[in-house]
Design a protein around this motif. Sequence first.
Motif, short mmCIF file in Angstrom:
data_model
loop_
_atom_site.label_atom_id
_atom_site.label_comp_id
_atom_site.label_asym_id
_atom_site.label_seq_id
_atom_site.Cartn_x
_atom_site.Cartn_y
_atom_site.Cartn_z
N THR A 162 77.30 51.83 47.68
CA THR A 162 78.05 52.67 48.79
C THR A 162 77.50 53.85 48.91
O THR A 162 77.81 54.69 49.97
N ARG A 163 76.51 54.54 48.04
CA ARG A 163 75.77 55.87 48.56
C ARG A 163 76.67 56.79 48.21
O ARG A 163 76.44 57.96 48.91
N ARG A 164 77.84 56.67 47.53
CA ARG A 164 78.89 57.68 47.03
C ARG A 164 78.56 58.41 45.67
O ARG A 164 78.03 57.74 44.87
N PRO A 165 78.66 59.56 45.44
CA PRO A 165 78.24 60.26 44.38
C PRO A 165 79.05 59.59 43.15
O PRO A 165 80.34 59.21 43.44
N VAL A 166 78.23 59.47 41.98
CA VAL A 166 79.11 58.92 40.77
C VAL A 166 78.37 59.94 39.41
O VAL A 166 77.38 60.44 39.68
N PRO A 167 79.40 59.92 38.44
CA PRO A 167 78.97 60.72 37.44
C PRO A 167 77.68 60.23 36.83
O PRO A 167 77.52 58.95 36.76
N LEU A 168 76.76 61.08 36.24
CA LEU A 168 75.61 60.48 35.47
C LEU A 168 75.84 59.80 34.52
O LEU A 168 76.89 59.69 33.72
N PRO A 169 75.12 58.63 34.36
CA PRO A 169 75.34 57.76 33.23
C PRO A 169 75.33 58.20 31.82
O PRO A 169 74.45 59.27 31.80
N ASP A 170 75.91 57.99 30.78
CA ASP A 170 76.04 58.73 29.58
C ASP A 170 74.53 58.80 28.87
O ASP A 170 73.97 59.94 28.43
#
Length: 142
Positions: A123-131
């Motif tokens: 989607t190229r939408r921002p997501v939280p950084l993986p843990d």
Amino acid sequence: MIEKLGRSAYPRIRALPTRWADNDIYGHINNAAYYGFFDTAVNCFLIEEAGLDIHAGAVIGLVVETGCNYFAPLAFPETVEAGVRVARLGNSSVSFEIGLFRQGEDDPAAQGRFVHVYVDRDTRRPVPLPDAMRVALAGIAG
């Protein structure tokens, strides 16, 4: 003028050989090649230590800002040592600082910055950084 940071400010150092093609007509490494050193140093850390899967991972980092200050020339056939640290760790973004050093020297030849925003691959939408990535990045925060 930015504050020059010595080698000890960077928790990770990676040796990067220069190439003949990096030099320009003036006999030193062309300014554009410095960004290749920055990108290589940051992405090696992300792949090797932070679990970034550049081929199939659900999360990818996009560069949204870069910059560089040049202090001294570098030239082929030197080996450049790139120091990497995290200057800011956000929810979906990371600001990296990179110092480029002549082999064994403490004073940087250049200092750069990269800001990555992590997004969903599709989607190229921002997501939280993986843990796991967040933990690795926090480990090199300056």
